[in-house]
Scaffold this motif. Structure first.
Motif, short mmCIF file in Angstrom:
data_model
loop_
_atom_site.label_atom_id
_atom_site.label_comp_id
_atom_site.label_asym_id
_atom_site.label_seq_id
_atom_site.Cartn_x
_atom_site.Cartn_y
_atom_site.Cartn_z
N ILE A 1 38.02 35.93 48.66
CA ILE A 1 39.09 35.77 47.93
C ILE A 1 39.58 37.06 47.92
CG2 ILE A 1 40.05 35.71 45.94
CD1 ILE A 1 38.39 33.04 46.82
N ASP B 1 42.71 37.23 43.46
CA ASP B 1 42.51 35.83 42.82
C ASP B 1 43.10 36.61 41.34
OD1 ASP B 1 41.09 34.91 41.49
OD2 ASP B 1 39.50 35.91 40.81
N MET C 1 41.97 43.35 41.55
CA MET C 1 41.74 41.35 42.43
C MET C 1 41.98 41.50 43.59
SD MET C 1 39.91 39.64 39.96
CE MET C 1 38.88 42.03 39.59
N ASP D 1 38.70 41.62 45.80
CA ASP D 1 37.61 40.37 44.94
C ASP D 1 37.40 39.74 46.25
OD1 ASP D 1 35.93 38.62 43.30
OD2 ASP D 1 38.14 36.38 43.18
N GLU E 1 43.80 32.49 48.70
CA GLU E 1 43.90 32.99 47.80
C GLU E 1 43.26 32.22 46.39
OE1 GLU E 1 47.58 36.35 48.79
OE2 GLU E 1 47.89 34.49 48.46
N ASN E 2 43.89 32.57 45.73
CA ASN E 2 43.58 31.74 44.47
C ASN E 2 44.38 31.84 43.75
OD1 ASN E 2 42.77 30.11 42.21
ND2 ASN E 2 40.97 31.51 41.50
N ASP F 1 38.71 29.95 37.77
CA ASP F 1 38.83 31.47 37.50
C ASP F 1 37.31 31.03 38.03
OD1 ASP F 1 39.35 34.16 38.33
OD2 ASP F 1 38.79 34.58 35.98
N GLU G 1 36.50 30.16 41.04
CA GLU G 1 36.62 30.11 42.57
C GLU G 1 35.57 30.17 43.08
OE1 GLU G 1 37.33 34.01 42.92
OE2 GLU G 1 37.86 32.97 40.88
N GLY G 2 34.76 31.07 42.83
CA GLY G 2 34.52 32.03 44.34
C GLY G 2 32.80 31.15 44.85
#
Length: 498
Positions: free
Chosen positions: A253, A256, A271, A274, A305-306, A333, A335-336
């Motif tokens: 990511i 994030d 982030m 991440d 990307e998030n 959040d 998401e990983g």
């Protein structure tokens, strides 16, 4: 920077012309008759120096010594850990602008791993990030000579240290870059540069290929960003085609925000780190190219990307993963684990000997273990033990955490096969239990590096961990495979003639 290994006793070290001479003095040091030994013996006798690891005494233009500056450093018991502490204690001298060439001399035969530890500590002390700076002092130390009583005996240890420096610095460099200088596309380009090295191949999958693979969870995370996702596939082929590979899966990511479940503004800049798991996979492959061990390794990096735009996945949405299992997105959040679950499913096609995923996954792991040890979760005791031992050897430690089935209860969902979070309690464990649902019977381990991949505050920056752990694990596996391989029968002269 460049490292050299050279056979040097203290008498020879005194004649080395350099900006800085660092002399490592272990407990029980036995001085010779040379000027440097006499100086060290006098300092120890008078109590101006004690051999405890890290204690040191600085000298300038000492008589009969060619080096402009000399630092006598206690090395404690001479172990790899004590050696690293000793070198870290003189980091300021190694990083000084006037230090262009340094000599690091062992006053006694180094212990196992001590030379590698010294190389890594010198590199760590002198590392400078410059990629996005215009006015900055670049790394001043260009060459460091490691002097030992017998160079041949420690050549392998030295080579391992140099390779680890290459891998760790590759990981640190990409971990430190801002998100706009380390997009999924740029990260994929970095992986392509590794394919120019011996034994490494690289394949990049774009959004269309990922969609055809059915990676619905990965696609859902990437939906909210204008930056297209990339699925990076690296291969290192050091053994025969019949040898099952170890698969490393790194969370990529590249930034994030938390998505619709957006993070607080404070420290959100961190982030960019991440993608520490992805950086560690790339760094490991960089080290493999140097070491060329007899093992097959696959690296998988789902990179995206998030972000929280109008197309972003929403809390309550249900997505279908590559495995066919459905996931209710309760918190965007988290998401990983969504990008990792599809990569873990993809990993099974390689029929791996083991799968290890590496991810800055949960803040809960930081609360549990801080920044000292990475969290280790595994469904296989032998794999867990091997990774723990590798971490201790590399001074890149981890700590095994539980995976009791009861922890998975919180992942139950009324609207999908599972939710993607299970509440605050035991957050790092429930995240690991989520990932475990996608590995089946494979020997699998998960390293949560949220506390170890980077440092905050004044020392803000990527650490390059756990490249050391991963490389030592792979080296030990290659040695185990070599030992298990049946010896080729020796042919007689008659058979050769036939």
């Amino acid at each position: 920077m460049n490292f050299d290994l050279k056979t040097l006793d203290l008498a020879a070290a005194a004649s080395e012309k350099c900006d800085l001479l660092v002399v490592l003095l272990p407990e029980g040091f036995k001085p010779g008759k040379d000027a440097l030994s006499a100086l060290a013996a006098l300092a120890l006798k008078n109590g101006d120096l004690v051999p405890k690891a890290g204690k040191h005494l600085q000298l300038y233009q000492a008589p009969a010594i060619a080096a402009r500056r000399v630092v006598l450093v206690g090395q404690g018991d001479g172990s790899a850990r004590a050696t690293r502490q000793a070198v870290q204690a003189v980091a300021g001298a190694l990083k000084a602008p006037q230090t262009k060439r340094a000599v690091l001399c062992f006053a006694a035969e180094p212990a196992a791993g001590a030379v590698s530890a010294a190389v890594q500590a010198v590199a760590d002390a002198s590392y400078v990030y410059t990629a996005t700076k215009t006015k900055v002092e670049a790394r001043s130390l260009g060459r460091c000579v490691l002097g030992v009583p017998g160079a041949t005996a420690v050549r392998t240890d030295f080579d391992t240290g140099v390779a680890l420096v290459a891998g760790v610095e590759f990981a640190r460099e990409w971990g430190n870059r801002p998100a706009n200088h380390a997009t999924p596309t740029l990260l994929a380009n970095a992986a392509k540069t590794l394919a120019k090295l011996p034994g490494i191949q690289c394949k990049i999958h774009g959004p269309a290929e990922v969609a055809r693979l059915g990676m619905g969870a990965f696609l859902a995370v990437a939906r909210g960003s204008e930056e297209p996702l990339r699925f990076i596939e690296l291969r290192y082929n050091g053994a025969g085609k019949d040898q099952a590979p170890v698969v490393l899966v790194g969370k990529g990511i590249t930034f994030d925000t938390g998505g619709i479940s957006i993070k607080p503004a404070a420290e959100m800049d961190e982030m960019k780190f991440d993608m520490g798991g992805a950086a560690s996979v790339l760094g490991t492959f960089r080290a493999l190219a140097e070491l060329q061990p007899a093992i097959n390794v696959v690296g998988l990096v789902p990179a995206c990307e998030n972000m929280p735009d109008g197309r972003a996945v929403k809390p309550g949405d249900v997505v279908t993963s590559m495995s066919g299992q459905t996931v209710e997105i309760l918190n965007t959040d988290a998401e990983g684990r969504l990008v990792l679950c599809d990569a873990l499913t993809y990993a099974a096609r390689f029929k791996p000997a083991a799968v290890v995923d590496i991810a800055t996954l949960t803040g809960a792991c930081v609360i549990a273990l801080g920044g000292v040890r990475s969290g280790l979760f595994a469904n296989n005791d032998a794999l867990a033990s091997a990774l723990q031992q590798a971490g201790e050897t590399a001074q890149d430690p981890c700590w095994r955490m539980p995976l009791d089935d009861d922890y998975a209860d919180g992942l139950k969902s009324n609207f999908a096969d599972m939710g993607n979070v299970a509440g605050r309690a035991g957050g790092s464990i429930t995240a690991a239990k989520f990932l475990q649902k996608f590995v089946g019977e494979l020997a699998w381990a998960h390293l949560d590096i949220a506390g170890t991949a980077w440092k905050g505050g004044a020392a803000k920056g990527a650490t390059g961990r756990p490249v050391g752990l991963l490389v030592h694990y792979l080296l030990e596996q290659s040695r185990t495979l070599a030992a298990a391989k049946p010896a080729t029968p020796r042919r007689t002269a008659r058979a050769r003639a036939a």
